[in-house]
Structures are given as structure tokens and as C-alpha cells.
Design a protein around this motif. Structure first.
Motif, PDB file in Angstrom:
ATOM      1  N   VAL A   1       0.844  -1.199   0.000  1.00 47.41           N
ATOM      2  CA  VAL A   1       0.000   0.000   0.000  1.00 47.41           C
ATOM      3  C   VAL A   1       0.880   1.250   0.000  1.00 47.41           C
ATOM      4  CG1 VAL A   1      -1.591   1.379   1.401  1.00 47.41           C
ATOM      5  CG2 VAL A   1      -2.034  -1.060   1.050  1.00 47.41           C
TER       6      VAL A   1
ATOM      7  N   LYS B   1       0.164   3.517  -3.174  1.00 49.79           N
ATOM      8  CA  LYS B   1      -0.525   4.784  -2.888  1.00 49.79           C
ATOM      9  C   LYS B   1       0.417   5.985  -2.948  1.00 49.79           C
ATOM     10  CE  LYS B   1      -4.293   5.157  -1.499  1.00 49.79           C
ATOM     11  NZ  LYS B   1      -5.553   5.435  -2.232  1.00 49.79           N
TER      12      LYS B   1
ATOM     13  N   ALA C   1       0.638   4.162   5.492  1.00 48.96           N
ATOM     14  CA  ALA C   1       0.036   2.939   4.950  1.00 48.96           C
ATOM     15  C   ALA C   1      -0.681   2.152   6.035  1.00 48.96           C
ATOM     16  CB  ALA C   1       1.116   2.078   4.296  1.00 48.96           C
TER      17      ALA C   1
ATOM     18  N   ILE D   1      -8.373  -2.796   0.106  1.00 48.13           N
ATOM     19  CA  ILE D   1      -6.943  -3.113   0.202  1.00 48.13           C
ATOM     20  C   ILE D   1      -6.536  -4.031  -0.944  1.00 48.13           C
ATOM     21  CG2 ILE D   1      -5.152  -4.173   1.633  1.00 48.13           C
ATOM     22  CD1 ILE D   1      -6.939  -3.448   4.079  1.00 48.13           C
TER      23      ILE D   1
END
Length: 336
Positions: A50, A54, A248, A260
């Protein structure tokens, strides 16, 4: 327009454009490259993926290179030989290096997972599971001295099972080949990480009957660590790294398994989305993902108990010797 004036204006515009482009290039080059070696590719490490997907590392000015180095021994070798800058691996590896004697110890600075990440997978399905059914069985275990094996043995002993006396324990299979060995017929039971455990269930190769994470309690199971010398020379980088991880962690805590799964899907291209969701949900339900990067002393002491029970600890290595919580504490203050 006078040719001389035109050329002067053209030159000025060119200089401005060059300066702008140079400025952009400088900004890109200012991103610090950090090479991460992860001990395995698993949904157990969802917050790490993540942080990459992200853009949390990029926000912190970091350009991360992620490599999977299967097995704690290989990951630690890569760290010690400077092939990677930061390792994501079990804290026990840092203890082993320290107890062998070193002038540059490996320091644990940010926790990612706080339970064991393996599940007990049986070859045959059962209406109800009794831990005593393992007695006399062939158990395909993990590497001796590695965290999965030690946490597994710790849980088994809590259930009254002596892994050495009550099981036919197989430990000579390389970490990366354990799933294939079980799939080909070796063992009645095996410890598997996700998403492999869920894939085996779906394909009818095995059945998840228990969680070692739920049985072994909280401990710094998988941690980001680096050489003390690297940390001392790159404190700003380590702080930025820890900030990204905490971003995260908060995002994972606030979102469900489906959200997720959609973010980490590119890291598991050959795994179906429903498997990802199931595996992530299992980890969320048992609290495997740490919600902050602090490696606290109680968890560390539980880790030492697990290693001691496995007979792998020469002497207890105190929390203060190999853990630096300052970066995690600052990350919690900085990231809201």
C-alpha cells in the motif's frame, strides 16, 4: 522585429525553459533511492505494498526498489553485504547477527506485522479440528531457527504437543519450495502464509484448520531493519521511510479487505481477487497488521520467550540493544 532583439528574446526564453527543466530534473533526482529486501511476497505485508502503490514513499521523497529475497538467511545476507539498504524480515535475524558478534548491529526501527502470519493447513478436511490430531502425523515445517517455525512450535507446545517427539517433523525443504512440496504429497500438515493458504483451499490441495498467529500472541514478527551505520548516516531517510509506512498502516486500518485488495493487486498478478480479499480479511480479523510502527518492549520480550522455547537463544538480548523506537514515535506525531 529587430533580429537582434528577437534573438535576445529567444535566448532569454530558452534560458528560462532550461532553468525550469533543470529544476524539474533536480527535483526528481532529489528522491533518495532505498533498496528494500522482503523475506517473502505475502499479503501478510499488505501495508508495505500500500505504501508503494498509494505513493506514500514518493510523498516522503523516496524512490523505493522492492526485491523479494526468499528466506530470512538470504534476506539478512543481502543486508549485511549491502545489496539492500533495508530488510523486511523477522526480528530474530537481527538477534542472531548480534549474538555472533558485530561492530555494526542490525537495528529494528519500524514494525509491520505483530503476529505470526502462518496458518495450519491440513491435507484432509475435518468437521472439527483438534490439535491432538497432529500427534503421529507428518508435519512439513519451516526452516529451523526461523520465526515461522519457532512461533509454530511455541503454539504447538501451548497445546501440549512436543514437535520433536509427537510429530515426524520435516525441515529440510527450502522456504520457497515448501508449498510445492506439500502440493506434491509431502506431509499431512504444513504451515503456509497467505495467499498460498487460500489458494490451496480453493484448489482443494489443503484446508486451513487453525491460525498460528492467533495462538502465539503479539510479537515483532516482521520488522523493517537496517545496519546501525546506515541509520546513523541516513536518519532523515529512515524517518521518511517510517512516516510512509505509518501512512500505509493507518490507511489499511481504515479500509476494508476489498479496498486493500484492489490496491495491492498489481503485486499479486497471478492471484484472483476473491483470494486476495479472503486472505487480507483473515489477517485483519486476527490483528496481524500493526497499526503503528512502534516495536514495544512487551512484544520484544514475547519474541525472546518464543526463541528461548525453541532453544535458539544463547542469552536474552534486551529491547534497548537492537530496537530504536524514535523514528516510529516521530512518525506517529507527524502522520495524523
Amino acid at each position: 522585429m529587430n533580429r537582434r532583439i528577437f534573438l535576445s528574446l529567444l535566448l532569454a526564453v530558452t534560458l528560462v525553459a532550461t532553468a525550469v527543466l533543470a529544476g524539474c530534473g533536480k527535483g526528481d533526482s532529489e528522491k533518495v533511492k532505498v533498496r528494500i529486501g522482503e523475506v517473502t511476497r505475502s499479503l501478510f505485508y499488505a501495508p508495505e505494498y500500500v505504501a508503494v502503490a498509494k505513493g506514500f514513499f514518493e510523498e516522503e521523497g523516496l524512490d523505493v526498489e522492492l526485491t523479494t529475497t526468499p528466506g530470512g538467511d538470504k534476506t539478512m545476507t543481502a543486508l549485511l553485504s549491502n545489496v539492500i539498504d533495508v530488510a523486511l524480515v523477522g526480528s530474530e535475524t537481527s538477534i542472531y547477527v548480534y549474538q555472533q558478534g558485530t561492530d555494526d548491529p542490525i537495528i529494528n526501527f519500524a514494525q509491520l506485522t505483530q503476529t505470526d502470519g502462518t496458518f495450519l493447513v491440513a491435507r484432509e478436511a475435518a468437521d472439527s479440528f483438534d490439535w491432538n490430531s497432529l500427534k503421529g502425523s507428518v508435519f512439513l515445517g519451516q526452516r529451523k531457527g526461523g520465526m515461522p517455525q519457532m512461533a509454530g512450535e511455541f503454539a504447538l507446545k501451548k497445546k501440549g504437543i512436543d514437535p520433536q517427539a509427537d510429530l515426524e517433523l520435516i525441515q529440510n525443504v527450502d522456504f520457497a519450495n515448501i508449498p510445492a512440496a506439500f502440493a506434491s504429497g509431502t506431509g499431512d500438515y504444513v504451515q503456509l502464509f497467505e495467499p498460498t493458504a487460500s489458494i490451496f483451499e480453493k484448489e482443494g490441495k489443503g484446508h486451513v484448520v487453525a491460525s498460528f498467529g492467533a495462538e502465539s500472541g503479539h510479537l515483532p514478527y516482521t520488522v523493517f531493519m537496517a545496519k546501525e551505520s546506515y541509520i546513523n548516516k541516513n536518519k532523515k531517510v529512515i524517518q521518511s521511510f517510517t512516516n510512509a509506512i505509518h501512512k500505509a498502516q493507518l490507511w489499511v486500518a481504515e479500509n476494508d479487505a476489498e479496498a486493500i485488495a484492489d490496491v495491492v493487486l498489481p503485486f499479486f498478478e497471478n492471484v484472483e481477487r476473491d483470494i486476495l480479499i479472503s486472505a487480507i480479511d483473515r489477517y485483519k480479523q486476527q490483528g496481524s497488521f500493526a497499526t503503528d510502527p512502534i516495536i514495544d518492549e512487551a512484544e520484544w520480550n514475547n519474541l525472546l520467550d518464543v526463541i528461548t522455547t525453541a532453544g535458539e537463544l544463547e542469552k536474552r538480548t534486551e529491547h534497548s540493544e537492537l530496537v530504536d523506537t524514535s523514528f516510529a514515535e516521530k512518525a506517529i506525531e507527524a502522520v495524523k
